[in-house]
Design a protein around this motif. Sequence first.
Motif, mmCIF file in Angstrom:
data_model
loop_
_atom_site.group_PDB
_atom_site.id
_atom_site.type_symbol
_atom_site.label_atom_id
_atom_site.label_comp_id
_atom_site.label_asym_id
_atom_site.label_seq_id
_atom_site.Cartn_x
_atom_site.Cartn_y
_atom_site.Cartn_z
ATOM 1 N N LEU A 137 3.586 -8.747 12.762
ATOM 2 C CA LEU A 137 3.993 -7.828 11.613
ATOM 3 C C LEU A 137 5.175 -8.434 11.004
ATOM 4 O O LEU A 137 6.266 -8.998 11.783
ATOM 5 C CB LEU A 137 4.274 -6.317 12.139
ATOM 6 C CG LEU A 137 4.891 -5.332 11.049
ATOM 7 C CD1 LEU A 137 4.373 -4.170 11.460
ATOM 8 C CD2 LEU A 137 6.327 -5.293 11.212
ATOM 9 N N THR A 138 5.343 -8.704 9.717
ATOM 10 C CA THR A 138 6.508 -9.072 9.123
ATOM 11 C C THR A 138 6.638 -8.246 7.865
ATOM 12 O O THR A 138 6.002 -7.617 7.525
ATOM 13 C CB THR A 138 6.440 -10.528 8.394
ATOM 14 O OG1 THR A 138 5.189 -10.541 7.488
ATOM 15 C CG2 THR A 138 6.231 -11.546 9.528
ATOM 16 N N VAL A 139 8.069 -8.379 7.634
ATOM 17 C CA VAL A 139 8.504 -7.359 6.428
ATOM 18 C C VAL A 139 9.205 -8.596 5.417
ATOM 19 O O VAL A 139 10.087 -9.239 5.732
ATOM 20 C CB VAL A 139 9.712 -6.452 6.880
ATOM 21 C CG1 VAL A 139 10.202 -5.926 5.655
ATOM 22 C CG2 VAL A 139 9.096 -5.374 7.804
ATOM 23 N N ASN A 140 8.866 -8.667 4.354
ATOM 24 C CA ASN A 140 8.884 -9.633 3.224
ATOM 25 C C ASN A 140 9.675 -9.235 2.112
ATOM 26 O O ASN A 140 9.389 -8.299 1.491
ATOM 27 C CB ASN A 140 7.523 -10.333 2.996
ATOM 28 C CG ASN A 140 6.895 -10.797 4.044
ATOM 29 O OD1 ASN A 140 7.213 -11.422 4.975
ATOM 30 N ND2 ASN A 140 5.559 -10.475 4.099
ATOM 31 N N VAL A 187 0.708 -8.227 8.124
ATOM 32 C CA VAL A 187 0.436 -8.267 9.405
ATOM 33 C C VAL A 187 -0.472 -9.421 9.507
ATOM 34 O O VAL A 187 -1.344 -9.833 8.886
ATOM 35 C CB VAL A 187 -0.362 -6.986 9.959
ATOM 36 C CG1 VAL A 187 -0.968 -7.497 11.475
ATOM 37 C CG2 VAL A 187 0.232 -5.648 10.127
ATOM 38 N N ASN A 188 0.002 -10.426 10.249
ATOM 39 C CA ASN A 188 -0.730 -12.015 10.189
ATOM 40 C C ASN A 188 -0.831 -12.469 8.998
ATOM 41 O O ASN A 188 -1.975 -13.123 8.755
ATOM 42 C CB ASN A 188 -2.049 -11.945 11.205
ATOM 43 C CG ASN A 188 -1.869 -11.437 12.706
ATOM 44 O OD1 ASN A 188 -0.749 -11.632 13.225
ATOM 45 N ND2 ASN A 188 -2.596 -10.501 12.999
ATOM 46 N N GLY A 189 0.238 -12.116 8.165
ATOM 47 C CA GLY A 189 0.141 -12.828 6.896
ATOM 48 C C GLY A 189 -0.603 -12.052 5.611
ATOM 49 O O GLY A 189 -0.528 -12.422 4.387
ATOM 50 N N GLU A 190 -1.152 -11.044 6.036
ATOM 51 C CA GLU A 190 -1.780 -10.192 5.018
ATOM 52 C C GLU A 190 -1.056 -8.950 4.625
ATOM 53 O O GLU A 190 -0.776 -8.250 5.532
ATOM 54 C CB GLU A 190 -3.192 -9.641 5.448
ATOM 55 C CG GLU A 190 -4.176 -8.889 4.586
ATOM 56 C CD GLU A 190 -5.466 -8.629 5.305
ATOM 57 O OE1 GLU A 190 -6.165 -7.726 4.565
ATOM 58 O OE2 GLU A 190 -6.059 -9.049 6.091
ATOM 59 N N VAL A 191 -0.679 -8.911 3.354
ATOM 60 C CA VAL A 191 0.183 -7.729 2.994
ATOM 61 C C VAL A 191 -0.868 -6.260 3.020
ATOM 62 O O VAL A 191 -2.113 -6.251 2.666
ATOM 63 C CB VAL A 191 0.391 -7.734 1.496
ATOM 64 C CG1 VAL A 191 1.078 -6.735 1.249
ATOM 65 C CG2 VAL A 191 1.190 -8.996 1.358
ATOM 66 N N VAL A 192 -0.357 -5.312 3.775
ATOM 67 C CA VAL A 192 -0.982 -3.981 4.277
ATOM 68 C C VAL A 192 -0.448 -2.940 3.604
ATOM 69 O O VAL A 192 -0.748 -1.952 3.618
ATOM 70 C CB VAL A 192 -1.479 -3.784 5.711
ATOM 71 C CG1 VAL A 192 -2.084 -5.037 6.217
ATOM 72 C CG2 VAL A 192 0.071 -3.933 6.268
ATOM 73 N N MET A 222 0.969 2.278 3.145
ATOM 74 C CA MET A 222 -0.154 1.487 3.900
ATOM 75 C C MET A 222 -1.569 1.654 3.143
ATOM 76 O O MET A 222 -1.950 2.880 3.265
ATOM 77 C CB MET A 222 -0.131 1.303 5.245
ATOM 78 C CG MET A 222 -0.975 0.274 5.784
ATOM 79 S SD MET A 222 -0.712 -0.014 7.594
ATOM 80 C CE MET A 222 -1.795 1.136 8.280
ATOM 81 N N THR A 223 -2.061 0.809 2.668
ATOM 82 C CA THR A 223 -3.278 0.810 2.006
ATOM 83 C C THR A 223 -4.380 0.127 2.993
ATOM 84 O O THR A 223 -4.069 -1.025 3.369
ATOM 85 C CB THR A 223 -3.109 0.013 0.506
ATOM 86 O OG1 THR A 223 -2.428 0.719 -0.088
ATOM 87 C CG2 THR A 223 -4.529 0.202 -0.104
ATOM 88 N N VAL A 224 -5.494 0.847 3.166
ATOM 89 C CA VAL A 224 -6.752 0.164 3.930
ATOM 90 C C VAL A 224 -7.669 0.404 3.098
ATOM 91 O O VAL A 224 -8.232 1.446 2.509
ATOM 92 C CB VAL A 224 -6.801 1.079 5.119
ATOM 93 C CG1 VAL A 224 -7.973 0.419 6.063
ATOM 94 C CG2 VAL A 224 -5.723 1.194 6.194
#
Length: 75
Positions: free
Chosen positions: A25-28, A41-46, A64-66
Motif C-alpha cells: 500500500l502506498t499513499v501518493n 495497492v501494488n501501484g494500482e490507485v484504489v 475507495m472505489t471497487v
Amino acid sequence: MTAISTSEISRLQTCLRRLLGSPGLTVNAPPRAGLSVELAVNGEVVGTIHRDEDEGEVSYAVHMTVLEEDLPPAR
C-alpha cells in the motif's frame, strides 16, 4: 477539506499499511496542488484520502472505489 502535508502522507502510509496488513500500500502525494492524495495497492490507485479539520480535531477519510469488473465471478 485541508491539504495533506508530506509529513502526514508518510505517517498515513505507515498507519494504513499496519492497519490493513498490506506492505504494498502506498499513499501518493498529488502531482500538483488542488488534487487529491491517492491511495494505491501494488501501484494500482484504489482510492483517495481527504483531510478534515473541525474544532481543532483532524481526521482523514479514505474513499475507495471497487469496479465491478474487478470482482470475482458470481457463483
